[in-house]
Design a protein around this motif. Sequence first.
Motif: not given
Length: 140
Positions: A131-136, A117-126
């Motif tokens: 800066s990585v959104l970690q959600i379930r 159930d984990r999802m990682y959302i991000f944009d580059l550059p970090l």
Amino acid sequence: MYILLRHAEKMPGPDPGLTSVGRERARFLARMLSESTILSIYSTAYKRTQETAEPLSDATGQVAIEYDRNDIDAFASSLASVDGVKCIIGHSKSTLELLKKLTGLDGNPILEDSEFDRMYIFDLPLTSIDSVLQIRYGND
């Protein structure tokens, strides 16, 4: 923008499909992201990733593109030339490997074999792993 996640719950076996819980999680994912601006969906050749991607593909009209989870370097390089929001459905190890490859950061994300159930959302550059959104996501 990148959305990285692992396939939903799977049955046992060498190339298993999703369980009923996994199919529901895949439908939840599709409902959750159906109105987003996803321009491309990527999945490995395995049934479990393809079945996770299928409802999202149906909801967005984007056909899932296969990638090789054993060649993350080449896949990560190819993503640099792809515009828009990319949703990438992988496996526990390859999802984290791709996250680290794309961001260039080594940090805290852990994806246990029992977590679907984990999802990682991000944009580059970090600038940091923070800066990585970690959600379930899902019905848990």
